[in-house]
Design a protein around this motif. Structure first.
Motif, PDB file in Angstrom:
ATOM      1  N   TYR A   1      29.449  52.888  30.316  1.00  0.00           N
ATOM      2  CA  TYR A   1      29.704  52.235  31.601  1.00  0.00           C
ATOM      3  C   TYR A   1      28.395  51.646  32.112  1.00  0.00           C
ATOM      4  CZ  TYR A   1      34.483  53.977  31.981  1.00  0.00           C
ATOM      5  OH  TYR A   1      35.818  54.213  31.770  1.00  0.00           O
ATOM      6  N   LEU A   2      28.371  50.316  32.230  1.00  0.00           N
ATOM      7  CA  LEU A   2      27.167  49.589  32.628  1.00  0.00           C
ATOM      8  C   LEU A   2      27.467  48.664  33.797  1.00  0.00           C
ATOM      9  CD1 LEU A   2      26.011  48.633  29.008  1.00  0.00           C
ATOM     10  CD2 LEU A   2      25.033  50.450  30.439  1.00  0.00           C
ATOM     11  N   ASP A   3      26.432  48.015  34.308  1.00  0.00           N
ATOM     12  CA  ASP A   3      26.586  47.060  35.402  1.00  0.00           C
ATOM     13  C   ASP A   3      27.372  45.849  34.905  1.00  0.00           C
ATOM     14  OD1 ASP A   3      26.395  45.191  37.428  1.00  0.00           O
ATOM     15  OD2 ASP A   3      24.210  45.318  37.623  1.00  0.00           O
ATOM     16  N   GLY A   4      28.664  45.800  35.229  1.00  0.00           N
ATOM     17  CA  GLY A   4      29.523  44.741  34.715  1.00  0.00           C
ATOM     18  C   GLY A   4      29.136  43.358  35.168  1.00  0.00           C
TER      19      GLY A   4
ATOM     20  N   GLU B   1      34.806  40.191  31.068  1.00  0.00           N
ATOM     21  CA  GLU B   1      34.246  38.927  31.537  1.00  0.00           C
ATOM     22  C   GLU B   1      35.079  38.344  32.673  1.00  0.00           C
ATOM     23  OE1 GLU B   1      32.813  34.579  29.749  1.00  0.00           O
ATOM     24  OE2 GLU B   1      33.922  35.987  28.471  1.00  0.00           O
ATOM     25  N   ALA B   2      36.403  38.452  32.561  1.00  0.00           N
ATOM     26  CA  ALA B   2      37.287  37.922  33.602  1.00  0.00           C
ATOM     27  C   ALA B   2      37.084  38.656  34.926  1.00  0.00           C
ATOM     28  CB  ALA B   2      38.743  38.028  33.148  1.00  0.00           C
ATOM     29  N   VAL B   3      36.959  39.977  34.857  1.00  0.00           N
ATOM     30  CA  VAL B   3      36.732  40.756  36.073  1.00  0.00           C
ATOM     31  C   VAL B   3      35.371  40.430  36.671  1.00  0.00           C
ATOM     32  CG1 VAL B   3      36.411  43.092  36.984  1.00  0.00           C
ATOM     33  CG2 VAL B   3      38.282  42.629  35.394  1.00  0.00           C
ATOM     34  N   ALA B   4      34.351  40.290  35.822  1.00  0.00           N
ATOM     35  CA  ALA B   4      32.997  40.002  36.305  1.00  0.00           C
ATOM     36  C   ALA B   4      32.908  38.659  37.011  1.00  0.00           C
ATOM     37  CB  ALA B   4      32.006  40.053  35.144  1.00  0.00           C
ATOM     38  N   GLU B   5      33.677  37.686  36.558  1.00  0.00           N
ATOM     39  CA  GLU B   5      33.680  36.383  37.231  1.00  0.00           C
ATOM     40  C   GLU B   5      34.108  36.518  38.684  1.00  0.00           C
ATOM     41  OE1 GLU B   5      36.094  33.677  35.039  1.00  0.00           O
ATOM     42  OE2 GLU B   5      34.706  33.526  33.346  1.00  0.00           O
TER      43      GLU B   5
ATOM     44  N   LYS C   1      30.454  45.267  43.831  1.00  0.00           N
ATOM     45  CA  LYS C   1      29.820  46.101  42.816  1.00  0.00           C
ATOM     46  C   LYS C   1      30.790  46.327  41.675  1.00  0.00           C
ATOM     47  CE  LYS C   1      27.271  50.479  42.210  1.00  0.00           C
ATOM     48  NZ  LYS C   1      26.019  49.822  41.788  1.00  0.00           N
ATOM     49  N   ASN C   2      30.287  46.269  40.438  1.00  0.00           N
ATOM     50  CA  ASN C   2      31.137  46.332  39.249  1.00  0.00           C
ATOM     51  C   ASN C   2      30.487  47.247  38.219  1.00  0.00           C
ATOM     52  OD1 ASN C   2      32.161  45.809  36.634  1.00  0.00           O
ATOM     53  ND2 ASN C   2      32.635  43.686  37.086  1.00  0.00           N
ATOM     54  N   ILE C   3      31.172  48.309  37.854  1.00  0.00           N
ATOM     55  CA  ILE C   3      30.727  49.179  36.759  1.00  0.00           C
ATOM     56  C   ILE C   3      31.799  49.132  35.687  1.00  0.00           C
ATOM     57  CG2 ILE C   3      30.037  51.498  36.054  1.00  0.00           C
ATOM     58  CD1 ILE C   3      29.201  52.064  38.916  1.00  0.00           C
ATOM     59  N   SER C   4      31.444  48.636  34.513  1.00  0.00           N
ATOM     60  CA  SER C   4      32.442  48.402  33.464  1.00  0.00           C
ATOM     61  C   SER C   4      32.096  49.115  32.170  1.00  0.00           C
ATOM     62  CB  SER C   4      32.556  46.899  33.168  1.00  0.00           C
ATOM     63  OG  SER C   4      33.137  46.209  34.254  1.00  0.00           O
ATOM     64  N   LEU C   5      33.145  49.596  31.500  1.00  0.00           N
ATOM     65  CA  LEU C   5      32.979  50.134  30.157  1.00  0.00           C
ATOM     66  C   LEU C   5      32.801  48.954  29.210  1.00  0.00           C
ATOM     67  CD1 LEU C   5      35.096  52.899  28.447  1.00  0.00           C
ATOM     68  CD2 LEU C   5      34.448  50.841  27.226  1.00  0.00           C
ATOM     69  N   VAL C   6      31.724  48.963  28.452  1.00  0.00           N
ATOM     70  CA  VAL C   6      31.443  47.880  27.508  1.00  0.00           C
ATOM     71  C   VAL C   6      31.837  48.342  26.115  1.00  0.00           C
ATOM     72  CG1 VAL C   6      29.709  46.300  26.597  1.00  0.00           C
ATOM     73  CG2 VAL C   6      29.546  47.088  28.964  1.00  0.00           C
ATOM     74  N   ALA C   7      32.914  47.762  25.591  1.00  0.00           N
ATOM     75  CA  ALA C   7      33.453  48.164  24.283  1.00  0.00           C
ATOM     76  C   ALA C   7      32.738  47.389  23.176  1.00  0.00           C
ATOM     77  CB  ALA C   7      34.950  47.925  24.231  1.00  0.00           C
ATOM     78  N   SER C   8      31.483  47.741  22.961  1.00  0.00           N
ATOM     79  CA  SER C   8      30.707  47.101  21.887  1.00  0.00           C
ATOM     80  C   SER C   8      30.879  47.879  20.595  1.00  0.00           C
ATOM     81  CB  SER C   8      29.222  47.057  22.263  1.00  0.00           C
ATOM     82  OG  SER C   8      28.693  48.374  22.323  1.00  0.00           O
ATOM     83  N   ASN C   9      30.564  47.237  19.473  1.00  0.00           N
ATOM     84  CA  ASN C   9      30.569  47.955  18.191  1.00  0.00           C
ATOM     85  C   ASN C   9      29.533  49.066  18.228  1.00  0.00           C
ATOM     86  OD1 ASN C   9      32.536  46.594  16.629  1.00  0.00           O
ATOM     87  ND2 ASN C   9      31.138  44.878  16.320  1.00  0.00           N
TER      88      ASN C   9
ATOM     89  N   VAL D   1      35.877  49.366  38.917  1.00  0.00           N
ATOM     90  CA  VAL D   1      35.556  49.991  37.634  1.00  0.00           C
ATOM     91  C   VAL D   1      36.521  49.433  36.596  1.00  0.00           C
ATOM     92  CG1 VAL D   1      35.341  52.148  36.355  1.00  0.00           C
ATOM     93  CG2 VAL D   1      34.790  52.087  38.797  1.00  0.00           C
ATOM     94  N   PHE D   2      35.977  48.790  35.574  1.00  0.00           N
ATOM     95  CA  PHE D   2      36.833  48.185  34.541  1.00  0.00           C
ATOM     96  C   PHE D   2      36.630  48.880  33.203  1.00  0.00           C
ATOM     97  CE2 PHE D   2      37.271  45.355  30.888  1.00  0.00           C
ATOM     98  CZ  PHE D   2      38.608  44.996  31.012  1.00  0.00           C
TER      99      PHE D   2
END
Length: 302
Positions: free
Chosen positions: A258-261, A210-214, A222-230, A201-202
């Motif tokens: 939190y989306l599929d990173g 992006e670095a974690v997803a790579e 499995k990766n669930i990440s908070l996406v800090a979009s505008n 979880v990032f």
């Protein structure tokens, strides 16, 4: 008051700052009295703040809730006009012009197995309520707290108290506090020295995401990440927060944050966030150099 009357009073009452604590040169925890949020917010959701009627809107992750007191807490790290206004204008006891929430979709809490929470800067605070819920769901939970320097490490003692000192790893890039490295080093070292987690979880910057997803994509984690979009309206109407996830565009304020990173187009997130950088900088400079001195003089006279 009768229960229904009390509910109406709470609905009409202005949200109020009941606690303010500085935890870094730019970071403050605000405890806000607003029972409607405190009683409904779930781990992973956020609220939208507006300090005054002329202030920009700012989404902030809910860090903690106290339903009995009717309060919730957020971390404000001053970096743009909206967050600088929050820390400069709101002292303990101050009313907030507008607070909306809880917004977004709660984090999908279930038994995953071994979970590594990676919190980059403010992301450590965002992940904290998720750590509590995942622990309650009988997961083995670890936390990697990553910052440019020690002042960017948040909630370290809270995590150690919750998870145990041996399950909290600290990384910094600019000083000798904790281990040396960023998010990539933190994830790679965990996999090498501890185990391959069932879920990562990032929370942090899109570059960090992006670095974690790579790493997670290459290793099938499995990766669930908070996406800090505008975000602007935080209600799904303005489309500012759109994020490409796989082959579709997602409204981050509704389906996230939190989306599929592994499926997020992180480069697009960074590119779209950059649209407004010049305007954000101009707005911040105008507030600091023009509006804030006037507001302080007005407060001194009153």
């Amino acid at each position: 008051l009768k229960p229904m009357a009390k509910g109406v009073v709470e609905l009409l009452s202005k949200p109020k700052v009941v606690g303010k604590r500085q935890v870094s040169p730019r970071g403050y925890f605000l405890e806000v009295y607003l029972p409607l949020v405190a009683q409904k917010a779930k781990a992973g959701q956020f609220v939208t703040f507006q300090a005054t009627e002329l202030s920009p809107r700012q989404p902030l992750q809910v860090v903690d809730v106290d339903p009995q007191r009717g309060t919730f807490s957020v971390l404000v790290e001053a970096h743009n006009r909206a967050t600088v206004e929050l820390v400069e204008l709101l002292e303990e006891g101050a009313e907030i012009f507008n607070v909306e929430g809880p917004n977004g979709t709660p984090f999908p809490v279930e038994k995953y197995g071994t979970v590594l929470l990676v919190g980059q800067g403010w992301g450590a605070a965002a992940n904290y309520p998720i750590a509590k819920e995942l622990l309650s769901a009988q997961n083995e939970v670890y936390a990697a707290l990553v910052g440019g320097s020690r002042e960017n490490i948040y909630c370290e003692e809270d995590y150690k108290k919750l998870l145990g000192e041996d399950k909290v790893l600290v990384y910094t890039e600019e000083d000798d506090y904790g281990r040396e490295g960023g998010v990539s080093e933190a994830v790679e070292a965990f996999i090498k020295e501890v185990k391959t987690p069932d879920l990562i979880v990032f929370a942090g910057s899109p570059v960090g995401g992006e670095a974690v997803a790579e790493i997670t994509k290459s290793k099938g984690i499995k990766n669930i990440s908070l996406v800090a979009s505008n975000m602007l309206c935080t209600g799904g109407l303005c489309l500012t927060c759109r994020v490409k996830v796989g082959d579709k565009m997602v409204l981050n304020c509704i389906e996230g944050p939190y989306l599929d990173g592994n499926a997020v187009d992180w480069k697009m997130v960074s590119f779209r966030n950059g649209y407004y950088w010049d305007l954000e900088k101009e707005a911040l400079e105008y507030f600091i150099n023009k509006l804030l001195p006037k507001l302080k003089r007005k407060k001194q006279k009153s």
